[in-house]
Design a protein around this motif. Structure first.
Motif, mmCIF file in Angstrom:
data_model
loop_
_atom_site.group_PDB
_atom_site.id
_atom_site.type_symbol
_atom_site.label_atom_id
_atom_site.label_comp_id
_atom_site.label_asym_id
_atom_site.label_seq_id
_atom_site.Cartn_x
_atom_site.Cartn_y
_atom_site.Cartn_z
ATOM 1 N N ALA A 248 -9.903 85.299 188.514
ATOM 2 C CA ALA A 248 -10.102 84.620 187.828
ATOM 3 C C ALA A 248 -10.809 85.917 186.785
ATOM 4 O O ALA A 248 -10.952 85.939 185.939
ATOM 5 N N GLY B 250 -8.462 88.591 185.852
ATOM 6 C CA GLY B 250 -8.157 87.886 184.491
ATOM 7 C C GLY B 250 -8.761 87.903 183.134
ATOM 8 O O GLY B 250 -8.909 88.018 182.315
ATOM 9 N N ARG C 200 -5.725 78.785 181.162
ATOM 10 C CA ARG C 200 -4.320 79.435 181.852
ATOM 11 C C ARG C 200 -4.260 80.622 180.278
ATOM 12 O O ARG C 200 -3.506 81.620 181.010
ATOM 13 N N PHE D 275 -6.569 83.491 180.566
ATOM 14 C CA PHE D 275 -5.953 84.278 181.419
ATOM 15 C C PHE D 275 -5.454 85.054 181.365
ATOM 16 O O PHE D 275 -4.835 86.279 181.409
ATOM 17 N N PHE D 276 -3.708 84.621 180.876
ATOM 18 C CA PHE D 276 -2.919 85.534 180.486
ATOM 19 C C PHE D 276 -3.017 86.219 179.689
ATOM 20 O O PHE D 276 -2.345 87.490 178.946
ATOM 21 N N THR E 184 1.200 89.296 186.738
ATOM 22 C CA THR E 184 0.172 87.974 186.020
ATOM 23 C C THR E 184 0.660 87.105 186.849
ATOM 24 O O THR E 184 -0.178 86.372 186.672
ATOM 25 N N TRP F 210 -1.067 83.764 189.245
ATOM 26 C CA TRP F 210 -1.290 82.696 188.725
ATOM 27 C C TRP F 210 -0.291 81.344 189.335
ATOM 28 O O TRP F 210 -1.166 80.147 190.100
ATOM 29 N N GLU G 121 -2.858 78.536 191.815
ATOM 30 C CA GLU G 121 -2.762 76.694 191.194
ATOM 31 C C GLU G 121 -1.989 76.611 192.282
ATOM 32 O O GLU G 121 -2.197 75.556 192.936
#
Length: 979
Positions: A613, A617, A645, A648-649, A662, A666, A670
């Motif tokens: 992350a 990210g 979330r 992050f994206f 990506t 993720w 998750e």
């Protein structure tokens, strides 16, 4: 204006979720709300925070009741008033006494509001005592009463949302009273109309009495409770000042560093300095010292313990002997432990034996003051099965129908009762049902805990807060996790047994020696780990076999990848494949190789989620830790998960990563974020696994007796007796002259404890042992009668299990004589203190001994046999059967094998079909794993414990053999009893 609002924390009464109460109040333009749950303030700080966020003035208090009887509403004028209310409720809850008709509070701190009724009208009231009026009372008011209207306020109760939730409220009351809905009386539930309304509507109803409206506004304006959220409220200092705490922690850490790493380890010294600075800057000196103090006391008492949690990432914790995990050796991720942006303390999970933990709790209460310490609470909630059962009872359904509804998804839409259960059941999901005790959380506050919370005294005997971990975290109280674990009981008791039985004293903390022991490496590689903490389950033993695990580092990884998230996402299989064949390693992105090379591109630990992350990210370290916690479900309700979330994206797009990459990163994060371990946590588990394995490997008999006496482990007790016998234990049935209440060992001779004899009274079992130790061994049946005065039923149990075999008489003769003597006692024929010459004698015929009858007695009275269980099976069934050791020779072939069922684990396929994994013992005592796919599992279900004739195909994965079952049938015992 609303001075009497309840949420669902008025257990089995209110129906509002706190957030929904506040949301509806906002819609109606209400400017103030008083939260007055029944005998509780469980959600008060969540309520305050949410009210403040939308501009509503929060008022705190409680509605006091004795059972169904309303007493009064208490409202806190200030924080001192809230402390007084909490103390008042806590005292009466802990003492389990009824609340008084007139409570005593200081006028400047608390309002006491009684309901309008004749009895209260005739009493003189103090300055802080008021009479509450609801709309229904208006018709009773006369102009004469208006003259004293300064004592009246509007007290409109808010209990439920609407007519539907009024029905939910009545259902809850029926559940609380354990009665049919139709049998509730008016006194059992709230009146109609206890809902929120627009404030102007309420004021309009009292328009004829402006002084009552004014007095109500005066009360509202007079109440103000303050709270600084997320500000540390824990015990501030361990000593008397921050400076002294810092000096003491430094002294202890440096001494420990020299002991752990030697005098010249520059890297360790630098890491300690770095951590001490961080700990001091974040104000966690006292936290570390309190944990150290608890463990110092535990060591003085000889209590064995293990430190786990993210604190295992700390070298300071290692130097203070809080953990036995070396963070430098394992390169543990320091920021998972502490970082400058982290406001919550490092997480220490301290495990004690289940036998010792209460003594630790008692020490904490004594050491830090009972006003300042409590166990942390938690709330049990209604879930599907419990809801169906409770609603079924409320609506009067027969038990058989309720059981069927619990286990089926096919309901009859034409049946009104089933429609009601479905309708109201959906509304009841997640309703809190009661306060319970957190698994091990302890709060140690700087100020008296009643400043923040009501406390009560559950049956466990330790004061417990009406507050869960989320509410505690919200106001800045951080829990110490003092946990109970039977695995530590195994270790502690095994060490004591080894000392007493062999005269050897073992330092179980010499972990480094265990990690380098080739015999232990062999045991792990062969997955010979039954009884060992965390590595004995069928799934774990298979994983160890597939990894050919023989070292500590691999075991650390194994203890995390066995977790559901990793396993179910397919990443466990990926890890095994890549472990054996590095050519199969495929990294989603070069950055992922940099981050996950140690684990072959697979996210294994919680630290991996944080690292990905943050470094992949672009999320800050503190946000990455929040994301990791959100993935475990802790913050999703507060919408933090979705915000992170999106961030992050967005960051990944800005960094130029392909959307598909990506998305897959993720998904992997998750899929197991809520189940994975911190690496330090896994490392701590692995240390304990090695300690257990050392004892099992070199002292198996004492080890298995310890496992048996702690009644803890993955398997039933009988299978630990099986392993004990396989490892040379000479297991003897219970004996009056040799057995204790628990199982004992002398040399290699093991006597089954009286505790395992079903139907034997605990008091009588202890009496047998106490009398024997006091006055010597029992001589004969007459001696037993004279000293123990047993009841016929208790004596028959002992005879049937063979506990009187020292007399030299067979069981049937003993039963004849025992029952004869018992009848003489019943007829009040005195049993002499000394043998008498005129004792009647009679000649009995010789009775034949029957081995099958003896085995049946063992099975009936112990639940297992102490010898070879396969004595109960007809030998003909073994013809053509192979054993576990033969499996490699039959790979891919169909075989027959006879197994005694150990355990099963049901699961579901991706199509939601039921399948099963089984574990059996073969005739040689070998452990067999089986797979039962959906069609076979449906056609050939398990029919309880016992023997099974299995037909299937031998399969293999990474060198681990099992049987894919194609058909099976249950086999009975020789004497025909199918148990």
């Amino acid at each position: 204006m609303f001075l009497n609002c309840k949420t669902w924390f008025s257990f089995h009464y209110g129906t509002y979720e706190p957030a929904k109460l506040i949301a509806q109040a906002t819609e109606l333009g209400i400017k103030s709300l008083a939260l007055t749950n029944i005998n509780s303030t469980a959600d008060c700080w969540d309520f305050v925070q949410k009210c403040q966020a939308v501009g509503i003035k929060p008022i705190l208090g409680a509605e006091v009741r004795n059972a169904n009887a309303f007493c009064y509403v208490l409202l806190a004028k200030n924080n001192a008033g809230l402390l007084a209310i909490h103390a008042f409720l806590s005292y009466h809850k802990q003492q389990e006494i009824t609340f008084p008709e007139r409570p005593h509070f200081t006028a400047q701190d608390v309002w006491v509001i009684y309901r309008y009724q004749e009895s209260i009208l005739q009493q003189p009231l103090g300055a802080h005592e008021l009479i509450g009026l609801d709309i229904q009372h208006l018709n009773n008011l006369t102009w004469q009463l208006q003259a004293d209207s300064n004592k009246y306020v509007i007290l409109h109760p808010v209990t439920y949302q609407d007519r539907t939730y009024y029905d939910v409220h009545r259902i809850l009351r029926a559940i609380a009273n354990n009665t049919l809905l139709s049998k509730l009386t008016a006194a059992d539930y709230a009146g109609e109309g206890e809902v929120l309304m627009e404030e102007k509507e309420l004021v309009s109803a009292f328009a004829r009495f402006p002084s009552i409206i004014s007095k109500t506004m005066e009360v509202v304006n007079s109440c103000s409770v303050e709270m600084e959220f997320h500000v540390d409220k824990n015990r501030k200092y361990f000593t008397t000042s921050e400076e002294d705490d810092s000096a003491l922690l430094r002294k202890l850490a440096m001494e420990g560093c020299k002991m752990r790493y030697g005098m010249r380890n520059k890297q360790a010294m630098e890491r300690v300095e770095k951590e001490l600075k961080m700990i001091a800057n974040l104000g966690f000196n006292a936290y570390f010292l309190i944990v150290w103090d608890i463990l110092r006391y535990a060591n003085e008492r000889g209590f064995y313990h293990v430190g786990r949690g993210s604190g295992a990432n700390s070298v300071v914790a290692y130097c203070l002997r809080i953990t036995d995990v070396d963070p430098i050796k394992l390169d543990l991720y320091f920021e998972r432990f502490l970082n400058p942006n982290r406001t919550s303390p490092p997480d220490f999970d301290i495990d004690f034996s289940w036998q010792d933990r209460d003594a630790i709790f008692e020490y904490i209460f004594m050491r830090y003051g009972r006003q300042y310490v409590s166990l942390l609470g938690m709330y049990t909630t209604f879930q599907r099965r419990a809801i169906i059962r409770e609603l079924g009872k409320v609506f009067g359904l027969p038990k058989e129908e309720i059981d069927r509804l619990v286990h089926t998804k096919e309901w009859n839409a034409e049946d009104k009762f089933q429609r009601w259960i479905k309708k109201y059941g959906e509304l009841l999901v997640n309703f809190p049902t009661n306060i319970s005790v957190h698994a091990g959380g302890v709060l140690i506050s700087e100020k008296p805990l009643n400043q923040y919370v009501v406390t009560e005294l559950p049956p466990k005997g330790f004061v417990t807060a009406h507050m869960d971990m989320f509410e505690a975290d919200r106001i800045g109280l951080y829990k110490f996790d003092i946990l109970s674990q039977r695995g530590l009981g195994h270790i502690k008791d095994a060490l004591q047994l080894i000392a007493s039985n062999r005269g050897k004293h073992i330092d179980i903390h010499q972990v480094e020696n265990f990690l380098n022991d080739p015999q232990l490496a062999k045991q792990i590689r062969q997955a010979d780990t039954i009884g060992c903490f965390y590595i004995e389950s069928p799934a774990m033993r298979q994983l160890l076999g597939k990894l050919k695990c023989s070292d500590y580092t691999t075991l650390v990884a194994a203890s995390s990848i066995i977790r559901p998230g990793v396993a179910q996402s397919g990443m466990m299989k990926q890890y095994i494949e890549r472990y054996h064949d590095r050519d199969k390693i495929v990294y989603l992105h070069p950055k992922m190789k940099e981050l996950l090379e140690e684990t072959f591109g697979v996210m294994v630990y919680q630290e991996d989620v944080i690292k990905v992350a943050h470094h992949f990210g672009g999320i800050s370290l503190d946000e990455a830790d929040i994301l990791r916690r959100a993935m475990s479900g802790k913050y999703r309700s507060e919408n933090k998960f979705e915000k992170l979330r999106e961030k992050f994206f967005a960051n990944c797009r800005a960094l130029g990563y392909a959307d598909a990459v990506t998305a897959e990163v993720w998904r992997q994060m998750e899929s197991f974020g809520g189940y994975s371990f911190a690496k330090g946590h896994s490392a701590s588990f692995a240390v304990e696994s090695y300690q257990s394995l050392y004892l099992k490997t070199y002292y198996p008999q004492e080890f298995y007796v310890a496992v048996i006496n702690n009644f803890g482990g993955f398997y039933r007790t009988e299978f630990y007796f099986h392993e004990l016998r396989r490892n040379g234990g000479d297991i003897q049935l219970p004996c009056l002259n040799h057995s204790d209440y628990l199982t004992n060992i002398h040399g290699n001779k093991v006597y089954v404890g009286f505790i395992h004899l079903q139907g034997l009274e605990e008091r009588f079992a202890h009496q047998i042992v106490i009398e024997r130790k006091k006055n010597g061994e029992y001589k004969d049946l007459q001696d037993i009668f004279q000293r123990l005065h047993p009841s016929p039923e208790q004596l028959n149990l002992l005879i049937r299990i063979g506990a009187l075999r020292f007399t030299g008489l067979d069981k049937k003769t003993l039963l004849w004589e025992a029952n004869f003597k018992s009848k003489r006692v019943e007829k009040e024929v005195p049993v002499s203190l000394f043998a008498t010459a005129d004792e009647p004698h009679f000649n009995l015929p010789s009775f034949e001994e029957d081995r099958l009858e003896d085995l049946k007695d063992e099975l009936d009275l112990l639940g297992f046999v102490v010898g070879d269980f396969f004595e109960l099976l007809e030998e003909k069934h073994l013809q053509g059967s192979i054993t576990v050791q033969d499996l490699p020779a039959y790979l891919g072939q169909q075989i027959k094998i006879i197994g005694r069922l150990v355990t099963i684990k049901e699961t579901r396929t991706i199509k939601s079909e039921r399948m099963c994994f089984g574990t059996f013992l073969d005739v040689d005592g070998g452990w067999l794993d089986t797979v039962h796919f959906p069609p076979v599992y449906k056609q050939y279900p398990f029919l309880g414990a016992g023997f099974y004739e299995l037909y299937g195909r031998v399969i293999e994965e990474f060198g681990v053999y099992s049987v894919e079952v194609l058909s099976m049938r249950k086999l009975g015992y020789k004497f025909g009893a199918s148990k």
